[in-house]
Design an enzyme around this catalytic site. Structure first.
Site, PDB file in Angstrom:
ATOM      1  N   ASP A 198      62.380  71.089  44.477  1.00 34.58           N
ATOM      2  CA  ASP A 198      62.796  71.608  43.173  1.00 34.58           C
ATOM      3  C   ASP A 198      63.945  70.796  42.574  1.00 34.58           C
ATOM      4  O   ASP A 198      64.289  70.955  41.422  1.00 34.58           O
ATOM      5  CB  ASP A 198      63.198  73.079  43.313  1.00 34.58           C
ATOM      6  CG  ASP A 198      64.211  73.270  44.435  1.00 34.58           C
ATOM      7  OD1 ASP A 198      65.363  72.821  44.293  1.00 34.58           O
ATOM      8  OD2 ASP A 198      63.854  73.872  45.477  1.00 34.58           O
ATOM      9  N   ASP A 241      66.693  70.461  53.164  1.00 34.83           N
ATOM     10  CA  ASP A 241      66.458  71.657  52.347  1.00 34.83           C
ATOM     11  C   ASP A 241      65.007  72.058  52.540  1.00 34.83           C
ATOM     12  O   ASP A 241      64.160  71.801  51.702  1.00 34.83           O
ATOM     13  CB  ASP A 241      66.755  71.330  50.871  1.00 34.83           C
ATOM     14  CG  ASP A 241      66.460  72.519  49.969  1.00 34.83           C
ATOM     15  OD1 ASP A 241      66.407  73.655  50.477  1.00 34.83           O
ATOM     16  OD2 ASP A 241      66.265  72.313  48.749  1.00 34.83           O
ATOM     17  N   THR A 259      61.762  74.773  53.903  1.00 32.05           N
ATOM     18  CA  THR A 259      61.359  76.175  53.963  1.00 32.05           C
ATOM     19  C   THR A 259      61.638  76.673  55.387  1.00 32.05           C
ATOM     20  O   THR A 259      62.184  75.940  56.209  1.00 32.05           O
ATOM     21  CB  THR A 259      59.857  76.307  53.634  1.00 32.05           C
ATOM     22  OG1 THR A 259      59.150  75.357  54.418  1.00 32.05           O
ATOM     23  CG2 THR A 259      59.594  76.039  52.167  1.00 32.05           C
ATOM     24  N   PRO A 315      54.580  74.191  56.728  1.00 34.33           N
ATOM     25  CA  PRO A 315      54.771  72.734  56.761  1.00 34.33           C
ATOM     26  C   PRO A 315      56.128  72.288  57.325  1.00 34.33           C
ATOM     27  O   PRO A 315      56.279  71.134  57.721  1.00 34.33           O
ATOM     28  CB  PRO A 315      54.625  72.302  55.299  1.00 34.33           C
ATOM     29  CG  PRO A 315      54.704  73.541  54.480  1.00 34.33           C
ATOM     30  CD  PRO A 315      54.328  74.687  55.354  1.00 34.33           C
TER      31      PRO A 315
HETATM   32  N1  AG3 Z   1      64.893  76.458  50.858  1.00 31.81           N
HETATM   33  C1  AG3 Z   1      65.337  77.453  51.784  1.00 31.81           C
HETATM   34  C2  AG3 Z   1      64.627  78.752  51.622  1.00 31.81           C
HETATM   35  C3  AG3 Z   1      64.916  79.712  52.704  1.00 31.81           C
HETATM   36  C4  AG3 Z   1      64.240  81.015  52.487  1.00 31.81           C
HETATM   37  N2  AG3 Z   1      64.266  81.703  53.699  1.00 31.81           N
HETATM   38  C5  AG3 Z   1      64.678  82.935  53.896  1.00 31.81           C
HETATM   39  N3  AG3 Z   1      64.972  83.728  52.921  1.00 31.81           N
HETATM   40  N4  AG3 Z   1      64.824  83.297  55.109  1.00 31.81           N
HETATM   41  C6  AG3 Z   1      65.138  76.720  49.515  1.00 31.81           C
HETATM   42  C7  AG3 Z   1      64.756  75.622  48.607  1.00 31.81           C
HETATM   43  C8  AG3 Z   1      65.645  75.547  47.447  1.00 31.81           C
HETATM   44  N5  AG3 Z   1      65.870  74.226  47.054  1.00 31.81           N
END
Ligand code: AG3
Length: 593
Positions: free
Chosen positions: A95, A165, A167, A172
């Site tokens: 993003d 950063d 998930t 994935p």
């Molecule tokens: N990436 C991390 C999202 C984590 C969601 N996990 C959770 N709620 N346990 C976010 C991407 C933003 N650039």
């Protein structure tokens, strides 16, 4: 649940946890759930939180609060760096919110973002332009579509800061939460560099951050936990785990970070250096002192010298599981169906194992869990169940990250008698002794005499907790079966009975996921558990003969590339002696490499 109608209104409920969720009213579905080939993507519009990016049913960001996460994950490592950052790598981050924050640092000359999913980049760029504002116009920004795990494997010594950063470690991003990946990240940093990873909600995902912490701790020179809270990631405190390449990289004073922040002249909305000097110190201390599990080892003094039938022992196993509230895993293992004197019964439980065998008038039992262990309940129940006169107990902290003196204090040797259980007035708190702490050189010396040689017992148990092991050596069933069934038996001169039983279980918790192994041999057994996330092993070997201890222990450390170990040698199948005497013959030692 995802998108759900409530009367005339449309709501979204997050799908991360099976038993707890949160949701919000949706005013418009901008991008209906789309399979990108890597994950399912959806962009929603809400009145309260603005637009929302959802991947695989999990909220990744909302316009309203994305600043909190992006500022913390970007500015925390950049302001902790000992010099202004020049080259930054972002893994994931499609993003572009992280890139946006990193590019606000004028010192930064290049930002490379390696994102696996082109569609995340394209759809966010189109529907969430405020998140990636200015990024694509900035000549310092370079996007690579590809696998971040592969990219770090082929780029050594290049980046001042690496921000992962990703998930959650399902789908994935799974390949971004293991030792191989963290090793490559470490190597991709320049000396003095800092890497940081999102490691989940501390309370609702209690094994994510500790799991990454243990992995990173083995590879990075120093590790820190940073926490913040936002709306998007349900559950209060959310964690970022950072590691440095080199010692003393993280600044020691608040003043240093304040100065850097001031000089950079970046106006942040959420990040503040004032909150960063001691990121979540108590949680960090708890991690440093964490422990893998606990074990109650006990010898029951039976009324007669007859081996209880296998049925009776199996029922004890089932009822012990109930007493400690653990589910049995798989079927019980027995060294021989005859279950005669010296034969072993083992039942894996969801996080480890319970076992027992008889020698003469003693029934030697072990109960090990990686959760809280109600040790007293196990002993009291077993005393009654077998109608035994007394139980001699060793209560051990297993896989403890404290030092050897703390482990000695935590090791409690005591005796419980049936009479005391029955008699309400009797003193219920027995005298407690500690093991004898010795140098490993004493255990390894030719003059060392084990408890059998000392005439204390008919068998003895070698218990090892091995830390900092190699991921690939401990995460494969074949590898651990080969150690228990072949290597260890060969070096110790033991005759194996049957094959090693090496299932892989315990995945409900990161701490316990990995193989376990049972190998019976003539006169004993080897029962061990391997934690692929904690990078540690817990081993229990019962022996009724002398083995070359030094060779057996050192070759085990070599096999698993362990960095240090704690060992106990305990008399089992006690012949005689009072508790104090037995405690003197129960030894504890430490091995450092
Ligand atoms: N990436 C991390 C999202 C984590 C969601 N996990 C959770 N709620 N346990 C976010 C991407 C933003 N650039």
């Amino acid at each position: 649940m995802g998108l759900t109608k409530r009367g005339n209104d449309l709501y979204f409920f997050e799908d991360l946890y099976p038993d707890i969720t949160y949701g919000f009213k949706v005013s418009n579905v901008l991008v209906p759930e789309t399979d990108t080939g890597f994950q399912k993507l959806m962009i929603l519009e809400t009145n309260r939180l603005g637009k929302v990016l959802v991947l695989d049913g999990i909220v990744q960001l909302t316009e309203e609060d994305e600043g909190i996460y992006h500022e913390w994950i970007a500015h925390w490592p950049l302001f902790n760096l000992h010099k202004p950052a020049q080259h930054v790598l972002i893994i994931g981050g499609g993003d572009c919110g992280v890139a946006r924050e990193v590019l606000r640092h004028d010192s930064v000359k290049s930002v490379t973002m390696v994102e696996i999913d082109q569609m995340v980049v394209d759809l966010c760029r189109k529907h969430l332009p405020s998140v990636c504002e200015g990024v694509f116009e900035d000549p310092r920004f370079k996007l690579e579509i590809g696998d971040g795990a592969v990219f770090v494997g082929s780029n050594k010594n290049r980046f001042d800061v690496i921000i992962i950063d990703s998930t959650d470690p399902i789908g994935p991003a799974q390949s971004l939460f293991n030792t191989n990946f963290y090793t490559n990240v470490y190597d991709a940093l320049v000396p003095g560099g800092i890497a940081i990873h999102q490691t989940g909600a501390l309370i609702l995902q209690p094994y994510e951050c500790p799991g990454s912490w243990r992995q990173m701790e083995r590879i990075f020179d120093e590790v820190r936990v940073v926490q913040f809270a936002n709306v998007s990631y349900m559950g209060g405190p959310f964690s970022l785990t950072a590691g440095s390449r080199g010692k003393n990289v993280f600044p020691s004073t608040l003043g240093q970070i304040r100065r850097r922040y001031k000089t950079a002249e970046i106006k942040t909305s959420w990040y503040s250096p004032d909150l960063t000097a001691w990121p979540y110190p108590e949680f960090q201390k708890r991690l440093e002192r964490d422990r893998y599990g606990e074990e109650i080892v006990f010898d029951l003094e039976l009324q007669d010298a007859e081996t209880p039938t296998l049925d009776r022992v199996q029922r004890w196993g089932r009822e012990t599981c109930e007493a400690i509230r653990m589910k049995a895993f798989g079927q019980p293992n027995v060294s021989s169906p005859a279950f005669a004197e010296g034969d072993t019964y083992v039942q894996y439980i969801e996080t480890s194992a319970i076992s027992c065998r008889r020698y003469g008038r003693t029934l030697s039992a072990n109960c090990f869990t990686c959760d809280r262990l109600p040790a007293k309940r196990v002993v009291d129940f077993s005393l009654r169940y077998f109608n035994a006169k007394s139980a001699l107990c060793w209560h051990l902290p297993r896989g403890s990250f404290g030092n050897v003196h703390e482990i000695r204090k935590g090791t409690k040797i005591f005796k419980v008698s049936k009479a005391a259980l029955k008699n309400k007035d009797a003193d219920k708190s027995p005298r407690v002794f500690g093991p004898r702490l010795v140098e490993s050189s004493e255990v390894f010396s030719p003059a060392f005499r084990n408890p059998i040689e000392n005439g204390i017992s008919s068998a003895y148990e070698l218990i090892l907790d091995i830390y900092g092991c190699d991921y690939s050596a401990i995460s494969s069933c074949a590898s651990v079966a080969n150690w228990a069934g072949n290597e260890f038996c060969r070096i110790a001169g033991l005759k194996p009975i049957g094959e090693a039983d090496a299932p892989d279980f315990g995945h409900a918790k990161k701490k316990t996921s990995g193989p376990s192994v049972i190998q019976f041999f003539k006169g004993g057994s080897n029962i061990s558990h391997y934690s692929e996330n904690w990078l540690m092993i817990v081993v229990n070997v019962v022996l009724w003969d002398k083995i070359p201890l030094q060779k057996a222990i050192e070759s085990t450390l070599d096999y698993f590339k362990g960095r240090s170990a704690i060992g106990w040698i305990l008399p089992r199948g006690i012949l005689s002696g009072d508790v104090g005497e037995i405690a003197k013959n129960s030894i504890l030692f430490e091995i450092k490499r």
